[in-house]
Design an enzyme around this catalytic site. Sequence first.
Site, mmCIF file in Angstrom:
data_model
loop_
_atom_site.group_PDB
_atom_site.id
_atom_site.type_symbol
_atom_site.label_atom_id
_atom_site.label_comp_id
_atom_site.label_asym_id
_atom_site.label_seq_id
_atom_site.Cartn_x
_atom_site.Cartn_y
_atom_site.Cartn_z
ATOM 1 N N LYS A 1 0.819 -1.214 0.000
ATOM 2 C CA LYS A 1 0.000 0.000 0.000
ATOM 3 C C LYS A 1 0.854 1.266 0.000
ATOM 4 O O LYS A 1 0.440 2.306 -0.507
ATOM 5 C CB LYS A 1 -0.949 0.003 1.204
ATOM 6 C CG LYS A 1 -1.999 -1.095 1.185
ATOM 7 C CD LYS A 1 -3.003 -0.921 0.064
ATOM 8 C CE LYS A 1 -4.134 -1.941 0.145
ATOM 9 N NZ LYS A 1 -5.023 -1.880 -1.039
ATOM 10 N N GLU B 1 -10.081 5.527 2.912
ATOM 11 C CA GLU B 1 -10.859 4.428 3.484
ATOM 12 C C GLU B 1 -9.863 3.308 3.770
ATOM 13 O O GLU B 1 -8.801 3.265 3.173
ATOM 14 C CB GLU B 1 -11.915 3.939 2.487
ATOM 15 C CG GLU B 1 -11.401 2.965 1.420
ATOM 16 C CD GLU B 1 -10.401 3.569 0.438
ATOM 17 O OE1 GLU B 1 -10.424 4.804 0.263
ATOM 18 O OE2 GLU B 1 -9.589 2.819 -0.145
ATOM 19 N N SER C 1 1.923 -9.685 -0.570
ATOM 20 C CA SER C 1 1.562 -8.269 -0.524
ATOM 21 C C SER C 1 1.686 -7.629 0.858
ATOM 22 O O SER C 1 1.788 -6.415 0.976
ATOM 23 C CB SER C 1 0.146 -8.075 -1.068
ATOM 24 O OG SER C 1 -0.769 -8.814 -0.292
#
Lengths: 391, 259
Positions: free
Chosen positions: A91, A113, A372
């Site tokens: 991210k 969000e 990830s």
Amino acid sequence: MSIMSHPDETGRFGEFGGRFVPESLVGACIEVEQFFTKFWADEEFRQEYAEILSSYAGRPTPLTEAHRLSEHLGVRVFLKREDLTHTGSHKINNVIGQALLTKKMGKSAILAETGAGQHGVATATAAALMGLKCRVYMGEVDVERQALNVFRMRLLGAEVVPVSSGSKTLKDAVNEAMRAWVSEIDETHYCIGSVMGPHPYPYMVREFQRVVGEEASAQFERLVGGSPDVVIACVGGGSNAAGTFSGFVDSPARLVGVEPEGGAAIAKGSPGVVHGMRSQLLQDEFGQVEEAVSISAGLDYPGVGPEHSYLASLGRAEYRCAGDEEVLEAVTTLSRLEGIIPALEPAHAVAYLLREAGKEIPLGSTVVLTMSGRGDKDAEVVAKLLADRLS
Amino acid sequence: MTIDLEQHLRQRRDGGRKLLVVYLTGGLNNDWLDLILSCVDSGVDAIEIGVPFSDPMIDGVAIQKASQRALEQGANPLQIMKDLHQLDVPVPLVAMTYFNLFHHSGLERVAGWLVDGGISGVIIPDLPLEESTPWRDVARPQGIATVQLVAPSTPQDRAEVLCRESEGFVYGIGLMGTTGERASLADTARLVGPRLKALTTKPVLVGIGISNPDQAAEAASDSDGVIVGSAIVRRVLDGAGPREIGAFVAGLRTALDGR
């Protein structure tokens, strides 16, 4: 031209995407599009972005050969280690880009969000780094099950707003963030965390995640030569998968996205319009959006990024499911064979690999799988579920 | 017989009347059709019927709650239109909902439902002009007007296009934010009328953030009228029935008539 180049002028990948937003947000989306287009073509901006990714976020991340797992499965597995970035997931790649863009737009605040909290933590981190105010919307259910990340965001100076509407998860956090954005578009940038939402977000976020696939592809070339047989990534909204796939889409590699059983928008949904985009969506007979149900807060989303719907419609990428039970097993297996505790999200990709090695994935294949995120945030949830199995 | 939305509103406006449109969530209570009748009796010029959607992106808490409650009670667009088919009212009905309900069931099919329900126009807030052509091509031949919204943030050249393309009336968004009651009228709400009436002769109504008779009168002073939604829906959620809602609407009417 690559299949994953850029959407058309309406923001569509084939029949998917677009910009289905209230009039109050049209101007803000156009502004983001204009700034992104300008700065993504600007060499200085690209250098600034790359420099922060390397000196602050820890890029490039390694491509680790998983020797014991490979031996166990009879396929040669390489893990793209996004779990080793600063904040512990891919991210960060996207938020560094969007936070830089926020500064360029002359805005002083950023809102986001979050589902699992990884995007929220990354946004709070980038905001602290760049001196931006930060507010994060998070479903009440997720606030509960990802308490550690809530604390991290608050420690980083962000305001965390629990969302109690609807299913109280990621879908509702997106609604609430959009609602908040409308009333503060002059000073605030909405930093969407995945390859979803209205144009230009699906395209922009994929571009900021492209680094994952580009690195992995070059690393594989150096380590093994050529391209892998299979590339696997988990898919909620689909940002790590989009970034990964973009590095391999023009190679012969088979691309596989793994959705959670209870939130499989591509495998079990149909085209719909929500959150500003037309994409595959879980919905009822009248088009009401259904709630996703998954052990993983980060994949608990009834839609999916429009480019994935497009890749699926072309047959260029395939989408498969993994259930909660096999995901938990995957957490244990990877932890014990490789000393890597995966987050529940990439554990879906691992579960698919464990299930299909020797079947859909022929023995002797080479596989690149995007790890990830790291599993620390899920320790409490997983500990409860595995309590009676671990000794 | 469906009423022509623009013609109806123009006639009333040109007769010197400030227009009042109220919003009710379809299927919210068993007596929701009685609520419509009491609003009509209290002098509204059109009724906006909210067709509940699971993810009302631009709506505030009151309409979110009403939508959720209606859905929990089994409300769906087809049944709402069947219910409205029973109704015979002398003012136009305008459906307000989100685009996925059209997209999912098919544009032609939904247009057919709306015609059966006697709907004169639609407001689809997440269908901006650029995405609206396929729907408008289906709706126009069926006599369904597609209302365009103009926001305070809309640039002037775009506002001109929206006023030109809007059908029925022009929905002037009173403030940058979600639907919902506010303690005072936003400064932006006062600017809607002067700004948009300079661009169009179509009726210009101000909506979002109009909460009480005083605010309604103020917002209508430079425009053609107002749309009141959350202030009504919140009262229904709090238990108000047709009589109380009728009284509240009558208060709005009186304020707009300057009596």
